[in-house]
Scaffold this motif. Structure first.
Motif, mmCIF file in Angstrom:
data_model
loop_
_atom_site.group_PDB
_atom_site.id
_atom_site.type_symbol
_atom_site.label_atom_id
_atom_site.label_comp_id
_atom_site.label_asym_id
_atom_site.label_seq_id
_atom_site.Cartn_x
_atom_site.Cartn_y
_atom_site.Cartn_z
ATOM 1 N N UNK A 179 0.832 -1.200 0.000
ATOM 2 C CA UNK A 179 0.000 0.000 0.000
ATOM 3 C C UNK A 179 0.877 1.266 0.000
ATOM 4 N N UNK A 180 1.729 1.337 -1.030
ATOM 5 C CA UNK A 180 2.602 2.500 -1.181
ATOM 6 C C UNK A 180 1.756 3.697 -1.612
ATOM 7 N N UNK A 181 1.758 4.737 -0.813
ATOM 8 C CA UNK A 181 0.937 5.907 -1.138
ATOM 9 C C UNK A 181 1.732 7.206 -1.143
ATOM 10 N N UNK A 182 2.916 7.214 -0.596
ATOM 11 C CA UNK A 182 3.703 8.436 -0.507
ATOM 12 C C UNK A 182 4.915 8.338 -1.420
ATOM 13 N N UNK A 183 5.024 9.255 -2.375
ATOM 14 C CA UNK A 183 6.158 9.312 -3.292
ATOM 15 C C UNK A 183 6.990 10.528 -2.899
ATOM 16 N N UNK B 68 4.151 13.264 -2.855
ATOM 17 C CA UNK B 68 2.928 13.008 -3.606
ATOM 18 C C UNK B 68 2.131 11.925 -2.898
ATOM 19 N N UNK B 69 0.875 12.202 -2.585
ATOM 20 C CA UNK B 69 0.019 11.247 -1.892
ATOM 21 C C UNK B 69 -0.964 10.638 -2.892
ATOM 22 N N UNK B 70 -0.915 9.321 -3.041
ATOM 23 C CA UNK B 70 -1.773 8.645 -4.026
ATOM 24 C C UNK B 70 -3.253 8.854 -3.738
ATOM 25 N N UNK B 71 -3.631 8.946 -2.475
ATOM 26 C CA UNK B 71 -5.046 9.139 -2.155
ATOM 27 C C UNK B 71 -5.545 10.476 -2.706
ATOM 28 N N UNK B 72 -4.683 11.496 -2.646
ATOM 29 C CA UNK B 72 -5.052 12.810 -3.170
ATOM 30 C C UNK B 72 -4.927 12.847 -4.694
ATOM 31 N N UNK B 73 -3.848 12.247 -5.196
ATOM 32 C CA UNK B 73 -3.582 12.284 -6.629
ATOM 33 C C UNK B 73 -4.696 11.620 -7.427
ATOM 34 N N UNK B 74 -5.231 10.512 -6.904
ATOM 35 C CA UNK B 74 -6.250 9.750 -7.621
ATOM 36 C C UNK B 74 -7.613 9.828 -6.917
ATOM 37 N N UNK B 75 -7.862 10.896 -6.210
ATOM 38 C CA UNK B 75 -9.087 11.007 -5.416
ATOM 39 C C UNK B 75 -10.357 10.961 -6.263
ATOM 40 N N UNK B 76 -10.240 11.321 -7.542
ATOM 41 C CA UNK B 76 -11.420 11.338 -8.415
ATOM 42 C C UNK B 76 -11.545 10.074 -9.253
ATOM 43 N N UNK B 77 -10.763 9.035 -8.936
ATOM 44 C CA UNK B 77 -10.777 7.815 -9.746
ATOM 45 C C UNK B 77 -11.269 6.642 -8.907
ATOM 46 N N UNK B 78 -12.272 5.904 -9.392
ATOM 47 C CA UNK B 78 -12.863 4.809 -8.621
ATOM 48 C C UNK B 78 -13.032 3.524 -9.433
ATOM 49 N N UNK C 73 13.411 16.852 -10.198
ATOM 50 C CA UNK C 73 12.584 16.808 -9.000
ATOM 51 C C UNK C 73 13.011 15.712 -8.026
ATOM 52 N N UNK C 74 14.092 14.983 -8.345
ATOM 53 C CA UNK C 74 14.526 13.889 -7.490
ATOM 54 C C UNK C 74 15.278 14.414 -6.262
ATOM 55 N N UNK C 75 15.233 13.637 -5.199
ATOM 56 C CA UNK C 75 16.087 13.860 -4.049
ATOM 57 C C UNK C 75 17.492 13.354 -4.348
ATOM 58 N N UNK C 76 18.439 13.656 -3.445
ATOM 59 C CA UNK C 76 19.782 13.103 -3.529
ATOM 60 C C UNK C 76 20.104 12.431 -2.197
ATOM 61 N N UNK C 77 20.754 11.279 -2.283
ATOM 62 C CA UNK C 77 21.118 10.576 -1.060
ATOM 63 C C UNK C 77 22.439 11.121 -0.516
ATOM 64 N N UNK C 78 22.967 10.482 0.509
ATOM 65 C CA UNK C 78 24.168 10.982 1.163
ATOM 66 C C UNK C 78 25.400 10.960 0.257
ATOM 67 N N UNK C 79 25.351 10.185 -0.822
ATOM 68 C CA UNK C 79 26.459 10.140 -1.777
ATOM 69 C C UNK C 79 26.245 11.056 -2.972
ATOM 70 N N UNK C 80 25.119 11.777 -2.970
ATOM 71 C CA UNK C 80 24.820 12.670 -4.084
ATOM 72 C C UNK C 80 24.135 11.995 -5.243
ATOM 73 N N UNK C 81 23.757 10.734 -5.088
ATOM 74 C CA UNK C 81 23.053 10.029 -6.161
ATOM 75 C C UNK C 81 21.574 10.402 -6.147
ATOM 76 N N UNK C 82 20.934 10.302 -7.312
ATOM 77 C CA UNK C 82 19.518 10.624 -7.443
ATOM 78 C C UNK C 82 18.676 9.476 -6.891
ATOM 79 N N UNK C 83 17.632 9.824 -6.154
ATOM 80 C CA UNK C 83 16.820 8.791 -5.521
ATOM 81 C C UNK C 83 15.362 9.239 -5.437
ATOM 82 N N UNK C 84 14.457 8.282 -5.677
ATOM 83 C CA UNK C 84 13.019 8.490 -5.514
ATOM 84 C C UNK C 84 12.515 7.356 -4.625
ATOM 85 N N UNK C 85 11.746 7.704 -3.583
ATOM 86 C CA UNK C 85 11.305 6.703 -2.612
ATOM 87 C C UNK C 85 9.783 6.639 -2.537
#
Length: 294
Positions: free
Chosen positions: A123-127, A134-144, A158-170
């Motif tokens: 149940x991954x909902x937070x990007x 980004x919250x999936x419940x809000x992003x897709x609130x109009x889809x059923x 728009x990506x974050x960077x980790x402690x080594x400076x690499x690009x990361x999305x969680x």
């Protein structure tokens, strides 16, 4: 089993899916895959065993071990014929490295996505991105509906960077462990217990890309569901709603194909804030509406 990684090559605008595209061998869903210890393709045999190869990739830390093997597959119907080198290091045991290559007989691939396909199980909902969550419940609130839903993609800027400076999305759940581990006590859910979350702890999933080598086309892509997938059936009665609402299902990085491109997929018991301490600064927005993909 927390997630699966599927292989999705694109040729002339046509995407093919390793997990549901019919095999050339038996006509059933799913491509034939097999492993080898090096790039010399071994013949497929159902009982073939690859032990993998252990190396020491870090000269400054010779105690670090890396286990690698090659993953081969039948040629896709769109002509793509990729293969992967998969590795795991002893100093990063929660992370798998994937390098993508192609055989000489492969059609030219525009990209070859590796996608984590089962985010609804956790149940991954937070990007987590650089300036927003980004919250999936809000992003897709109009889809059923029972199908996949997809909105905007997110570029590497728009990506974050980790402690080594690499690009990361969680990606992570927005539920407490008690909520995540619970299961509706209703008859429709009893026969779909395979979707019930079974680990005794919560996990963060992520894709990482080395900042020293990436194409400007790099972006993160997710899609969502409000009902658990049920084999592609169009019969709504075969589906049950995801408790708590929409969640992300497919989670991936996309990049124009080039031989040797490398992605890392991680599943960690650390929280996103522990993986990227910058998140604790509190500069994040709680959510954002997505724009429909064109």
């Amino acid at each position: 089993m927390i997630n699966f990684i599927a292989i999705e090559p694109v040729v002339a605008g046509k995407t093919e899916f390793s997990e549901i595209s019919p095999s050339r061998v038996d006509g059933k869903w799913g491509k034939f895959l097999w492993a080898g210890d090096n790039e010399k393709v071994p013949p497929y045999h159902p009982s073939a065993i690859s032990k993998g190869v252990i190396s020491h990739p870090d000269a400054a830390n010779p105690e670090v071990e890396q286990l690698s093997l090659y993953l081969f597959m039948e040629q896709f119907l769109n002509g793509a014929h990729p293969y992967l080198k998969i590795s795991i290091r002893s100093d990063r045991p929660e992370e798998i490295g994937f390098e993508i290559f192609h055989h000489d007989n492969s059609a030219e691939m525009e990209r070859c996505a590796l996608t984590a396909t089962m985010g609804n199980y956790s149940r991954l909902r937070l990007l987590y991105l650089k300036d927003s969550i980004i919250n999936a419940r809000e992003l897709y609130s109009d889809y059923k509906d029972i199908h996949f839903v997809e909105k905007e993609a997110y570029p590497a800027t728009e990506f974050l960077k980790d402690e080594n400076g690499d690009l990361i999305v969680m990606a992570a759940t927005d539920e407490s462990f008690a909520e995540l581990a619970s299961w509706p006590q209703e008859p429709a859910y009893f026969s779909r217990r395979n979707w019930r979350y079974r680990p005794f702890f919560k996990l963060t999933q992520y894709w990482r890309k080395e900042s020293s080598r990436f194409d400007p086309s790099l972006h993160a892509r997710v899609n969502g569901r409000t009902y658990y997938w049920s084999g592609g059936s169009g019969d709504k009665s075969r589906y049950v709603e995801i408790p708590g609402g929409a969640a992300f299902e497919n989670f991936e990085l996309r990049e124009n194909y080039y031989p040797g491109q490398k992605f890392y997929f991680g599943i960690s018991r650390k929280t996103p804030e522990e993986i990227v301490p910058e998140l604790s600064s509190g500069r994040r927005e709680p959510g954002r509406e997505g724009k429909p993909l064109k």
